[in-house]
Design a protein around this motif. Structure first.
Motif, mmCIF file in Angstrom:
data_model
loop_
_atom_site.group_PDB
_atom_site.id
_atom_site.type_symbol
_atom_site.label_atom_id
_atom_site.label_comp_id
_atom_site.label_asym_id
_atom_site.label_seq_id
_atom_site.Cartn_x
_atom_site.Cartn_y
_atom_site.Cartn_z
ATOM 1 N N VAL A 180 -3.870 0.879 -2.252
ATOM 2 C CA VAL A 180 -3.753 -0.565 -1.906
ATOM 3 C C VAL A 180 -3.834 -1.406 -3.048
ATOM 4 N N SER A 233 0.737 -1.081 -0.061
ATOM 5 C CA SER A 233 -0.194 0.246 -0.026
ATOM 6 C C SER A 233 0.695 1.250 -0.140
ATOM 7 N N ARG A 279 -4.363 -0.586 -8.764
ATOM 8 C CA ARG A 279 -4.623 -0.030 -7.496
ATOM 9 C C ARG A 279 -6.055 0.259 -7.023
#
Length: 633
Positions: free
Chosen positions: A274, A201, A256
Motif C-alpha cells: 500500500v 495499492s 510502500r
C-alpha cells in the motif's frame, strides 16, 4: 487588605501563568505523543488487514494449484494404468478439453512423452520440451510429487503462466513422460483486482526465485520481471514465512508498506503493498485537525482554566478513534464476498457480515446473538468445538477448518473457515474472528475425481485399482466373519480377432454389452463387477458357496452367448462367447494364503475352460484349497 494579602494576589497571576503554561505544555506534549501513537496504530492496523488479505490470496494460489494437481493426478493414474497408447491419448485429449472449459483457472493441460514431445494438450501447438526446466526435473528425479516451475510464456498464446507438473512412469518403472498443467497470470491478476486495498495499492505473486508471476493492477511490464536482487529475497531478516516491512518500491519508486506471505507448500510468495502516503493521508488530515483543536483547547484553558473541557475533549477523541477503527473493520468485512463473523467468549455471534445471506441463507440480524456452532453437522462438531476451545484458552492463534453446515434453503453445504484470535489491550483473549466461504462445489469436484480414479471409463464398471482395493477389504471381512468369498473371471473368446474383423468401435460396443450383462448379476450390496483388463472381467461375490458361484457364472456365460453378437471368426459358435473360471474359498481356513491366491485359482480355472474348448464355465473346486501344496490341482 493586609500586605500579606496583597503579596498573595500579586503572585497569583504568576502562579496561574505557570500553572497554565505547565498545563498547556503537558496537553500539547500528550497530544503529540498520542498522534504519533495513532500513526503507528494506523500502520499496524493496515499491516494486520494486509496480512489477512495476503493469507487469503496465498491460500487461493495454493488451492488453485491443488485443483490443477488433482486433475494431473487423475491423468497420471490413467496413463500408468492404461499406458500412453494412441487410444488412451485420444480419450485423455477429450477429458483435458472438458476440464479446461469447465474450470476457468486452468489455462492449459498437456501430456509430454519421455522424449519431450507434446502428445496432446487442450491447445493445438506442437513443440518439444526436452530442454525445459520442469521436464529435466522429472527426467532426472524419480520423485512423484508435483513440481511448480518458474513462470514462462505459454506457447499457446504468449501469456505468462505458472506450470505444475507430475512425472508418470512406464510399466517397468522408468520415466514415461510428464503431465503438465498451467494457470494464466491474467487469471491471478484478475482475481487480485477484486480486493479493494487502496487506490495506489498492489498485489504481487512471485516465484521463490524472484520472478514475478502476477500483479494487480495488471501491468504487463511487471509480469516476468526478476526482483531476486531486492531485499525481500536477499536480507536474512526477511527470509521468514510471513511478515511486514517498509520499503521503496523498485518498480515505481513509491514509499510502500508491505506484507509478504510465503507458501509453505509451493515456491510462491505473495506481496501486498500500500502506498504509505495514501495510507497515512486520512490520519494526517485528522491529526492536523486534532492538533488545531488541541491548540484551541489550550487557548481556552488559558482563558478559563477549565480542566474539565480538556478531559471531555480527550474522551471525545478516544471515542472518535474507536468509532473510526470499528468503521474500518466493518468496511472490510461488509465488502468481502466471504462471510465474516465475530464470536465472543460465550460462543455467541457478536457480528455477522451481509454475505451471510449468500453463504448460509440467513440475514445478519437473524444470526447475531445465536450460538456460533449451532448449524454445524453433528459429526464435524466435536473437531470444530475442540479448535474453538483451544483458541479461547489462547493455545492456538489461528486455524483453518473444513466442515459441513446447514443452509436455510439448500440443506447442507461445505464451509471453509479461517479463524483468528482477537485480544484486548492487556493481551487477554476476547473472542475469535472467522472468515467463511462456501466450498460445496469444490468438494463435489473432489468426490467426482475420486470416483474417476476407481471407475473404468469405457464400461462404467470398477477398474483394476477399484477391484484390488475391494478384494482386500472383502478378504479381510470374510476372514473376520469366517465366511466364504468367491470370484469369477470372464474372458471374451477370440476378442482380438473380433477387433481385427469389426474394428475397435465395435469392440468397445461389445465390451460395454458384456459389462452390462455382468453388472446385472452383481445384485447384492457386497457384489462387485469390474473390468480386470482388456477383454477380461471379474465379479467378486462375498458370502456365497461354490454352487451359487457356479450358478451365477453359468448365467453370465449363457447370457453372453444368447446375446447373439455375430463373430464370424469364432468358428465354434458363430457369435461372441466367453470363457468363465470360478473359485471359492474361506480365508479363515487358509491362513497362509492371500488375496492373490484366490485370483490365481480363478485364473487357472479360466484357462482350463479355454483349454477345454471355450464358451464354458470351469470351477477350481467346491472349496478351493489355496495352500501351496494344492498348486498342481
Amino acid at each position: 487588605m493586609s500586605a500579606t494579602q496583597r503579596a498573595g494576589w500579586s503572585r497569583l497571576p504568576l502562579r496561574a501563568a505557570a500553572f497554565v503554561a505547565l498545563t498547556c505544555a503537558t496537553i500539547l506534549g500528550v497530544s503529540g505523543w498520542r498522534e504519533w501513537a495513532a500513526r503507528e496504530a494506523v500502520l499496524k492496523g493496515a499491516e494486520t488487514e494486509m496480512a489477512n488479505v495476503a493469507r487469503s490470496q496465498i491460500q487461493h494460489a495454493e488451492d488453485s494449484l491443488d485443483l490443477l494437481d488433482s486433475g494431473v493426478v487423475g491423468v497420471v493414474s490413467r496413463l500408468e494404468m492404461d499406458g500412453a497408447g494412441s487410444a488412451t491419448i485420444a480419450k485423455l485429449r477429450t477429458l483435458l478439453d472438458v476440464r479446461e472449459k469447465a474450470i476457468p483457472r486452468i489455462h492449459s493441460l498437456a501430456i509430454i512423452d519421455d522424449q519431450g514431445n507434446w502428445l496432446t494438450s487442450s491447445g493445438t501447438v506442437s513443440s518439444t520440451f526436452s530442454d525445459d526446466a520442469f521436464f529435466r526435473h522429472h527426467q532426472l528425479s524419480p520423485k512423484r510429487e508435483p513440481h511448480v516451475g518458474r513462470p514462462v510464456k505459454s506457447l499457446l498464446d504468449g501469456e505468462w503462466v505458472v506450470t505444475l507438473s507430475r512425472r508418470f512412469n512406464k510399466p517397468d518403472g522408468s520415466f514415461g513422460g510428464v503431465v503438465l498443467a498451467t494457470i494464466s497470470s491474467k487469471y491471478l491478476s484478475h482475481f487480485y483486482e477484486q480486493f479493494e486495498i487502496g487506490r495506489n495499492s498492489s498485489v504481487t505473486l512471485a516465484h521463490g526465485d524472484g520472478l514475478i508471476v502476477a500483479r494487480a493492477p495488471n501491468d504487463e511490464e511487471f509480469v516476468g520481471h526478476n526482483v531476486a536482487d531486492k531485499p525481500l529475497f536477499r536480507e536474512p531478516s526477511l527470509q521468514r514465512p510471513s511478515g511486514a516491512y517498509h520499503f521503496k518500491s523498485p518498480l515505481d519508486g513509491a514509499e510502500r508498506v508491505s506484507v509478504f506471505n510465503r507458501s509453505s507448500r509451493f515456491p510462491l510468495l505473495l506481496l501486498v503493498t500500500v502506498d504509505k502516503d495514501e495510507l497515512l493521508a486520512p490520519w494526517r488530515a485528522a491529526a492536523i485537525s486534532r492538533m488545531l483543536y488541541a491548540v484551541a483547547l489550550v487557548m481556552l484553558i488559558a482563558i478559563i482554566g477549565a480542566v474539565l473541557v480538556r478531559q471531555l475533549q480527550r474522551g471525545q477523541r478516544m471515542a472518535a478513534a474507536l468509532v473510526e477503527k470499528e468503521a474500518h473493520f466493518r468496511l472490510l468485512a461488509e465488502g468481502s464476498s466471504d462471510m465474516v463473523t465475530r464470536i465472543g467468549l460465550d460462543e455467541r455471534l457478536r457480528y455477522v457480515s451481509p454475505s451471510s445471506v449468500r453463504i448460509v441463507g440467513w440475514r445478519p440480524n437473524q444470526l447475531i446473538g445465536t450460538p456460533a456452532l449451532a448449524g454445524i453437522n453433528p459429526e464435524d462438531l466435536p473437531d470444530v468445538q475442540a479448535i474453538v476451545d483451544a483458541m479461547k484458552r489462547g493455545e492456538k492463534e489461528e486455524a483453518r477448518l473444513i466442515y459441513r453446515n446447514s443452509h436455510r434453503q439448500n440443506g447442507e453445504i461445505w464451509l471453509e473457515s479461517t479463524m483468528q484470535v482477537t485480544r484486548k489491550d492487556n493481551g487477554r483473549v476476547d473472542g475469535v474472528v472467522a472468515i467463511s466461504r462456501d466450498i460445496t462445489e469444490h468438494k463435489k469436484l473432489e468426490t467426482r475425481l475420486e470416483t474417476l480414479a476407481i471407475e473404468d471409463s469405457l464400461t462404467g464398471l470398477a477398474n483394476r485399482r477399484g477391484f484390488d482395493e475391494r478384494l482386500k477389504e472383502e478378504w479381510a471381512r470374510a476372514y473376520r466373519d469366517r465366511s466364504s468369498l468367491a470370484l469369477l473371471m470372464i474372458d471374451v473368446d477370440h476378442f482380438k480377432a473380433y477387433n481385427d474383423e469389426y474394428g475397435h468401435p465395435a469392440g468397445d460396443a461389445c465390451l460395454r454389452l458384456i459389462a452390462g450383462i455382468i453388472a446385472a448379476e452383481a445384485q447384492r450390496a457386497g457384489d462387485l463387477a469390474a473390468r480386470y483388463g482388456g477383454e477380461e472381467f471379474a465379479i467378486l461375490l462375498p458370502n456365497i458357496d461354490a454352487a451359487g458361484c457356479a450358478l451365477i457364472g453359468e448365467r453370465i456365460r449363457s447370457a453372453i452367448h444368447a446375446a447373439g453378437l455375430v463373430h464370424s471368426t469364432n468358428l465354434a459358435a458363430g457369435c461372441v462367447t466367453a470363457s468363465v473360471g470360478g473359485a471359492t474359498c474361506r480365508p479363515a481356513l487358509e491362513r497362509t494364503a492371500g488375496v492373490a491366491s484366490l485370483v490365481e485359482a480363478a485364473d487357472r480355472a479360466l484357462y482350463a475352460a479355454k483349454d477345454a474348448g471355450r464358451d464354458r464355465l470351469m470351477m477350481s473346486g467346491e472349496v478351493v484349497n489355496l495352500l501351496p501344496k494344492a498348486s498342481g490341482q
